[in-house]
Each structure stands twice: as C-alpha cells, then as structure tokens.
Design a protein around this motif. Structure first.
Motif, mmCIF file in Angstrom:
data_model
loop_
_atom_site.group_PDB
_atom_site.id
_atom_site.type_symbol
_atom_site.label_atom_id
_atom_site.label_comp_id
_atom_site.label_asym_id
_atom_site.label_seq_id
_atom_site.Cartn_x
_atom_site.Cartn_y
_atom_site.Cartn_z
ATOM 1 N N PHE A 108 37.750 60.689 20.468
ATOM 2 C CA PHE A 108 36.926 61.848 20.091
ATOM 3 C C PHE A 108 35.850 62.125 21.140
ATOM 4 O O PHE A 108 35.511 63.279 21.417
ATOM 5 C CB PHE A 108 36.269 61.620 18.725
ATOM 6 N N ARG A 109 35.308 61.054 21.742
ATOM 7 C CA ARG A 109 34.258 61.214 22.756
ATOM 8 C C ARG A 109 34.813 61.881 24.016
ATOM 9 O O ARG A 109 34.163 62.717 24.635
ATOM 10 C CB ARG A 109 33.667 59.845 23.092
ATOM 11 N N LYS A 110 36.052 61.508 24.382
ATOM 12 C CA LYS A 110 36.652 62.046 25.609
ATOM 13 C C LYS A 110 37.322 63.408 25.408
ATOM 14 O O LYS A 110 37.626 64.097 26.392
ATOM 15 C CB LYS A 110 37.703 61.066 26.150
ATOM 16 N N ALA A 111 37.590 63.778 24.144
ATOM 17 C CA ALA A 111 38.386 64.985 23.862
ATOM 18 C C ALA A 111 37.872 66.246 24.555
ATOM 19 O O ALA A 111 38.675 66.987 25.153
ATOM 20 C CB ALA A 111 38.484 65.201 22.348
ATOM 21 N N PRO A 112 36.557 66.551 24.529
ATOM 22 C CA PRO A 112 36.103 67.791 25.185
ATOM 23 C C PRO A 112 36.453 67.870 26.672
ATOM 24 O O PRO A 112 36.642 68.958 27.212
ATOM 25 C CB PRO A 112 34.577 67.750 24.982
ATOM 26 N N GLU A 113 36.567 66.702 27.334
ATOM 27 C CA GLU A 113 36.929 66.691 28.756
ATOM 28 C C GLU A 113 38.338 67.265 28.976
ATOM 29 O O GLU A 113 38.648 67.779 30.052
ATOM 30 C CB GLU A 113 36.891 65.262 29.313
ATOM 31 N N PRO B 94 37.948 66.499 15.329
ATOM 32 C CA PRO B 94 37.423 66.771 16.672
ATOM 33 C C PRO B 94 38.495 67.207 17.664
ATOM 34 O O PRO B 94 38.195 67.907 18.637
ATOM 35 C CB PRO B 94 36.814 65.414 17.093
ATOM 36 N N LEU B 95 39.759 66.801 17.427
ATOM 37 C CA LEU B 95 40.856 67.225 18.306
ATOM 38 C C LEU B 95 41.350 68.615 17.924
ATOM 39 O O LEU B 95 41.532 69.486 18.786
ATOM 40 C CB LEU B 95 42.019 66.228 18.238
ATOM 41 N N PHE B 96 41.572 68.832 16.624
ATOM 42 C CA PHE B 96 42.121 70.113 16.163
ATOM 43 C C PHE B 96 41.162 71.270 16.431
ATOM 44 O O PHE B 96 41.603 72.403 16.649
ATOM 45 C CB PHE B 96 42.473 70.040 14.669
ATOM 46 N N GLU B 97 39.858 70.998 16.436
ATOM 47 C CA GLU B 97 38.883 72.061 16.696
ATOM 48 C C GLU B 97 38.973 72.594 18.120
ATOM 49 O O GLU B 97 38.452 73.660 18.430
ATOM 50 C CB GLU B 97 37.464 71.548 16.417
ATOM 51 N N LEU B 98 39.639 71.848 19.003
ATOM 52 C CA LEU B 98 39.770 72.274 20.402
ATOM 53 C C LEU B 98 41.004 73.141 20.636
ATOM 54 O O LEU B 98 41.277 73.533 21.764
ATOM 55 C CB LEU B 98 39.824 71.040 21.314
ATOM 56 N N LYS C 263 28.894 64.642 7.069
ATOM 57 C CA LYS C 263 28.186 64.860 8.330
ATOM 58 C C LYS C 263 28.452 63.700 9.292
ATOM 59 O O LYS C 263 28.338 62.536 8.930
ATOM 60 C CB LYS C 263 26.679 64.976 8.072
ATOM 61 N N GLY C 264 28.824 64.034 10.520
ATOM 62 C CA GLY C 264 29.111 63.004 11.505
ATOM 63 C C GLY C 264 30.500 62.401 11.384
ATOM 64 O O GLY C 264 30.894 61.563 12.200
ATOM 65 N N VAL C 265 31.246 62.816 10.369
ATOM 66 C CA VAL C 265 32.593 62.273 10.134
ATOM 67 C C VAL C 265 33.642 63.348 10.407
ATOM 68 O O VAL C 265 34.610 63.132 11.128
ATOM 69 C CB VAL C 265 32.727 61.753 8.681
ATOM 70 N N ILE C 266 33.434 64.509 9.805
ATOM 71 C CA ILE C 266 34.312 65.659 10.043
ATOM 72 C C ILE C 266 33.557 66.643 10.931
ATOM 73 O O ILE C 266 32.407 66.985 10.652
ATOM 74 C CB ILE C 266 34.724 66.318 8.710
ATOM 75 N N TYR C 267 34.193 67.061 12.003
ATOM 76 C CA TYR C 267 33.539 67.944 12.973
ATOM 77 C C TYR C 267 34.134 69.348 12.884
ATOM 78 O O TYR C 267 35.353 69.517 12.893
ATOM 79 C CB TYR C 267 33.719 67.403 14.391
#
Length: 676
Positions: free
Chosen positions: A202-207, A281-285, A522-526
C-alpha cells in the motif's frame, strides 16, 4: 504479548476442535465431537469480542507471528493484521459459525457422518479466520485456497449422491478459474513491488499509479494498477460468485443446510468482498478497475434476482437472493463505498444465516420436503420458525429500521452519487433489484407460511432434498404422509434462529453511524474522495439512523419493496392463476430463466469444451505425434532400419566377412591418410 496469544487463539481454537472431531471421528462418541468443535468456536468468538474491545480502545497490531520459509532475502511469514476491518470480520465469522454449529446438532442428528461434518465446519471457520486475519498476500492465498478446499468437502458431504459430487466438482473447477486470475494478480504485485506485505504494498502503490504494463509488446500497454486490480477481482468473482463465475453457488445447495448457511452468510462468498475492501488503496488508483467491478456487480444483483422468482426449492430461493445481495456489495465496492460494502456484508451475514437456518427448520418440519409448492399454512405449526423467517425476510427486502434497510439503502444512495463509468446502469439495477428481491422473498414466505395447507396429500412434486442417499439408513421419506402434520423443531434448531433474529433487527441501526458515517474504518479503508466522491456526497445527506429510517417512507426503494410484497401476496394468495397464465404467455422467458441464462452450457462450451479441445490438441500433437510418434516409435524405427541394413552383412559366408573387413580397413586407412 498477552494480546498476541489471544490473536493466535482465534484461528487455533476451531482448528483444534476440527482435529479432535476429524482425526478421531470413528472412535469418539457424537457428544465429544460437537462439544470439542462448539467449544473451539465459542472460545474463538469470546476471544474475538475481547480483541474487538481492545481495538476499539485504539490498540491495533500488524506483524509476523511465525516464519515458515526463507528464500534468499525473502521470508514467507504467518502474520496478523488486527484492525477494525479484521475484528468486524472475526466477530461475524465466529458468531455465525457458532450459531451454525449449535444448529447442526439438531439438523444432522440422524446422519452417520455427524462427527466428520463437525470437523469440516470447524475447519472451514479456521480457514476463513486465517484469511481475514492475514497481513500478507501469501497467507491470504492460503486461507483463500483452504476455504475453497473445505467448501469442496462440504458441498460433496453426501458423497454417494452423484448430484453432490457433480456440484462440489463444479464449485472446485469454477473457483480454479477465478483463482488463476487471483494468483496472477499476486504475481504482478510480487514482481513489481518486491513484497507481499500489505502495508509495504500500500505504501509503494502510488509510485506505480502511472506505470504501464505491456500486454502484447510495447504498442499495447495497460495500466499496471488496472490489470493487477482486475486480476485480483477475478479471484473475488470466483469466491464471491459474480457473473459469469457464479454458477457454482446455487448448486452448493447439495450440501447439508447448515453448510449452505455458513457458505452463504459468513465464509467463502464474503472472502472476495473483504479482499477488495482490504485492497482499497490499490483499487482507488484505477477507475477502469472500479468500473469493471461496478458493472459486474450490477449485472449479478439484477439478473440473479430474476432467477429467484421461478425457484420452487426453498433453499434455492435463498441461494439466489445471496447471489443478488453479493451483487449489491460488489456494486458498493465499485462505487468506492467500501465501508458500505462491509456494512452490508455484516448485516447480510446475520439475516441470511437466519433465512437459511429457518429454511432448514422448515425442511425438518416437512420431513425433508424442500418444495414450497407442497407447503402452506405452516405458521400455526411452526410459530418460532415463522416469526424468525418473517424477520429475516423483512430485513432482506430493506424494511425501514431493520438491519438490511440501512446497508442496502446506503448502497443505493452511494451508487446514485457515483461518477464511475457504469454507475448509471448500476443505479438502475439496484433499484429494480429492490422490487425483484421483495417479490421473490415474499413469494416464498407466503407459499410456505400462509394460504392453504398443501402437505400430506400424496401429490408431491418430484423433488429431492439433502438426504436422498441417507434414506436407507434413516428411513427418511420426502414430505409428510397423508394426515401427518408438520412440527416445530427442537430448541437446538430454534435457539440459533432467535439469536440471529436479534442482530437482524438491530445491528443496522447500531452500526450505520460508526461504520459508514463515522471514523470506524479510518486508516484501514482508503477512499480518494476527490476522484470518487460518492460516499462523501451521500454522507452530506445523512443525518443519523432515526432520520434515515423516517425519511425512507418517502423514498422510491420503500415503495418498490412494498409493491413487490403486495404483488406477491396478490399473485400467490389471491390469484394463483395469474402467475401460471404469465408463465404460459411468456414461456420463452421462463425457459431462459429455467436454464439459468444458459451459463452452464456456455461455460461447458467455453471452459470445459475449450480445455478439452486444448487437451486433445496437446494429446494429438504432443503425445501421439512427438512423444509416441517421433521419440518413442521413431527411435524404435531407426533401430529397426539400422538392424535391417546390418542384416545384409550377416550371411554366414566367410568370404563375405573377409570382404567386409577389407572394405573396413580401406575406409580407416583413407580417413587416416586424409587426416595426416
């Protein structure tokens, strides 16, 4: 450290119960088997409650508990991620499973596989808990495959019945198709992210949001996040029975009723919904992936609901309602309303388990006749089953203030405000689905509990139920004999119904504030509210559970549900000739529904036929032509030809051998001279 021991206790307690009941099933008495497994699940439930309270106090956990494989720098670990999403799933799984375990004592009391069944359902609970508690894709995949394996064992529990064996094989194979997509998604994550740990991914996903993946070379590339999310969702389509990988779920009715309740309510089918929510966090991208999800969910929600209208098997009606409701949850996921999807998953778990167990209670009372056309007027014979069934049905159709209303209407509202491509069709599908759900739910309710008594007349429709091959050993017969009356089931069956009816009424009212409108996740589902504002827009119009319930009486879904109930009452209580006339008038549509849109035949042609054609090609081209023809038979032919040539020189005449030797010496001398 103390809490970590409690975390371990949750999955291990059901596993220990399953091992006691399974490994010693032939030697231990029945009471030991059900006591061991029920104790294990009860301990898991109590531990889940304590962990839930600890998480509510702000204590979360994410870390490994055991390393089981090291490969170079990479470690495969058993780890837990304990947060609000996990604890919600833990409570739902353990509570529903506990109710099913208690209920099973009454339902399976005459079955020779009693101990084996308890072992399986306890193992099922362990598998689902490992899935929801995992903090990495490897362990998720273990739980994913474990629930698939145990569902195979349970659907085919009565393994002497050809239909059960066909159904469990169908479930297994269809899920293999979905799991192929799932493991491709996990493979892409490991290849690009270099880790299978959720938090790291999840941390690396935006990259990788703008990274392109070459499909057919450099010319045709697609977003890495899109293809990864779609591959993961194909896995969810198999587990959570979305079109076209839904075909296994109605056939899972071949298993005993308690396992139908467990599969449809708390385990297996909820795995896909949970997984997509966890991967928010992945699907939101990827808007493309969300669009794919919302369209598939909408098609499932509406078109599977239609099939519920024509079913006459009491369990199959409830099964198709599960398919439809899973479609609703998937639509919520596609609209980026992940918290609403989990909220509906939770409320649905309670009222769907209630409906299945109530259906099982009716089946017991009817002496194992499952055909609703042979029932009627059961209300006065089975009062507890009747009232709990009514509560479950009212919750399912979204009656204001009941559990299903809050979650279902939240989905409808979120889709209404969604800007995802396909959301317009999805909104139409979920609105139409409200009417369809109310119609088939109360068709079943009225035919079973009201109207004239149609049992014990010796005119049963030819329909078989759970215990076909148990007849010889248990003297079961299908349906009541002439003059025989139904009866209420024992307390081990009715107690779980009452305990499930309570959350079916209240859990929505209690949960919508914190779970949907509050900071529970909060902090679990983005959710990227800027790109996908559907849920945020819905919450602007939300003014509390009471206001939402009161406002419902002036909204279209309420009147659509009411119209469905009234129409089913009119059709099946007052004018049963009308449905029969409609069936005759629209026989082509009825045939289409009867054949379940021909999905089985399409799958047989595409998947089974395609696999057979591929296998035949490999057999003829590879096995027959290359391996047998060229390598095995070819080498034999070569040796035979060489032997045939050599045979000309084996004449038995000395002068032939002398001539051959002279020729040989001449050839060798020529080669030596040339070399020199």
């Amino acid at each position: 450290m103390q809490m970590q021991k409690l975390y371990l206790l949750v999955p291990l307690a059901p596993l220990i119960g399953a091992m006691i009941a399974g490994l010693f099933c032939r030697v231990i008495p029945r009471w030991v088997a059900h006591t061991a497994t029920i104790t294990g699940v009860a301990v898991a439930f109590i531990a889940s409650v304590l962990i839930f309270q600890d998480v509510q106090a702000g204590n979360t956990f994410n870390g490994p508990v055991y390393t089981w494989l090291t490969s170079g720098d990479y470690k495969f670990e058993v780890g837990f991620m304990i947060d609000t999403l996990t604890t919600t799933m833990m409570l739902v799984v353990t509570f529903v499973s506990l109710m099913v375990h208690i209920y099973t004592i009454g339902y399976m009391q005459e079955d020779p596989g009693y101990n084996r069944f308890f072992s399986y359902i306890s193992l099922f609970t362990f598998s689902m808990l490992m899935l929801v508690m995992s903090n990495n894709f490897m362990q998720l995949f273990f739980g994913w495959e474990a629930v698939g394996l145990v569902s195979y064992l349970l659907i085919g529990f009565w393994y002497t019945r050809p239909t059960a064996i066909f159904a469990n094989m169908k479930a297994f194979l269809v899920n293999r198709v979905g799991d192929f997509g799932f493991i491709l998604g996990i493979g892409l994550i490991l290849t690009y992210f270099g880790t299978l740990d959720y938090v790291e991914v999840f941390r690396k996903a935006p990259e990788f949001a703008n990274t392109m993946y070459p499909l057919m070379g450099e010319g045709s590339a697609v977003s890495l996040m899109t293809i990864t999310c779609i591959c993961l969702f194909i896995g969810a389509m198999g587990k959570s029975a979305q079109v076209p990988l839904h075909v296994w779920l109605p056939d899972s009715m071949e298993g005993p009723t308690p396992i139908s309740a467990l599969i449809h309510a708390a385990t297996m089918v909820t795995a896909g919904i949970f997984m997509v929510s966890r991967m928010s966090p992945l699907f939101e991208l990827s808007t493309t992936a969300l669009s794919f999800v919302i369209v598939i969910g909408a098609v499932t929600a509406l078109f599977m609901g239609f099939l519920g209208i024509i079913q006459n098997d009491i369990k199959r009606v409830v099964a198709y309602s599960t398919l439809s409701q899973l479609g609703y949850m998937t639509v919520a996921l596609g609209a980026s309303a992940y918290s609403v999807a989990i909220f509906h998953l939770m409320t649905h778990a309670f009222f769907k388990a209630l409906l299945f167990l109530a259906a099982g209670s009716v089946i017991i009372g009817m002496h194992h006749d499952q055909d609703i056309r042979n029932m009627g007027g059961l209300r006065k014979y089975m009062p507890i089953t009747w009232i709990t069934s009514l509560i479950g049905s009212l919750a399912l159709i979204g009656t204001p203030f009941l559990a299903g209303f809050y979650s279902k209407d939240s989905i409808i509202e979120a889709v209404k405000f969604s800007n995802i491509p396909g959301s317009g069709f999805a909104y139409f599908a979920v609105m139409a689905g409200v009417f369809v759900t109310a119609f088939y739910s109360f068709r079943m309710y009225f035919l079973v509990f009201h109207g004239e008594e149609r049992f014990g007349k010796g005119d049963h429709h030819d329909h078989h139920d759970d215990h076909d091959d148990e007849e010889a050993s248990h003297d079961h017969h299908h349906g009541l004999a002439p003059g025989q009356k139904p009866h209420e089931t024992p307390w081990v069956v009715t107690l779980p119904l009452v305990l499930l009816a309570i959350p079916s009424v209240a859990i929505g009212f209690i949960g919508i504030g914190p779970m949907v409108a509050g900071d529970y996740f909060k902090g679990v589902i983005y959710v990227d509210n800027a790109a996908h504002p559907a849920l945020a827009t819905f919450l602007e119009h939300f003014h509390g559970a009471v206001a939402m319930g009161l406002h419902a009486f002036s909204t279209p879904p309420f009147y659509l549900a009411l119209a469905g109930v009234v129409l089913s009452w009119f059709f099946y209580m007052k004018r049963p000739d009308i449905p029969a006339a409609i069936q005759r008038r629209f026989s082509a549509i009825h045939t289409l529904f009867e054949n379940k849109y021909y999905f089985d035949k399409i799958n047989e042609f595409v998947f089974a036929g395609g696999a057979r054609a591929l296998g035949k090609g490999f057999w003829r081209g590879g096995d027959v032509a290359i391996i047998d023809g060229l390598i095995v038979n070819g080498s034999a032919k070569l040796v035979g030809w060489f032997a045939t040539v050599i045979r000309f020189f084996q004449t038995g005449y000395v002068y032939h051998y002398a001539f051959t030797m002279i020729i040989g010496v001449f050839v060798l001398m020529t080669l030596w001279i040339n070399r020199a």
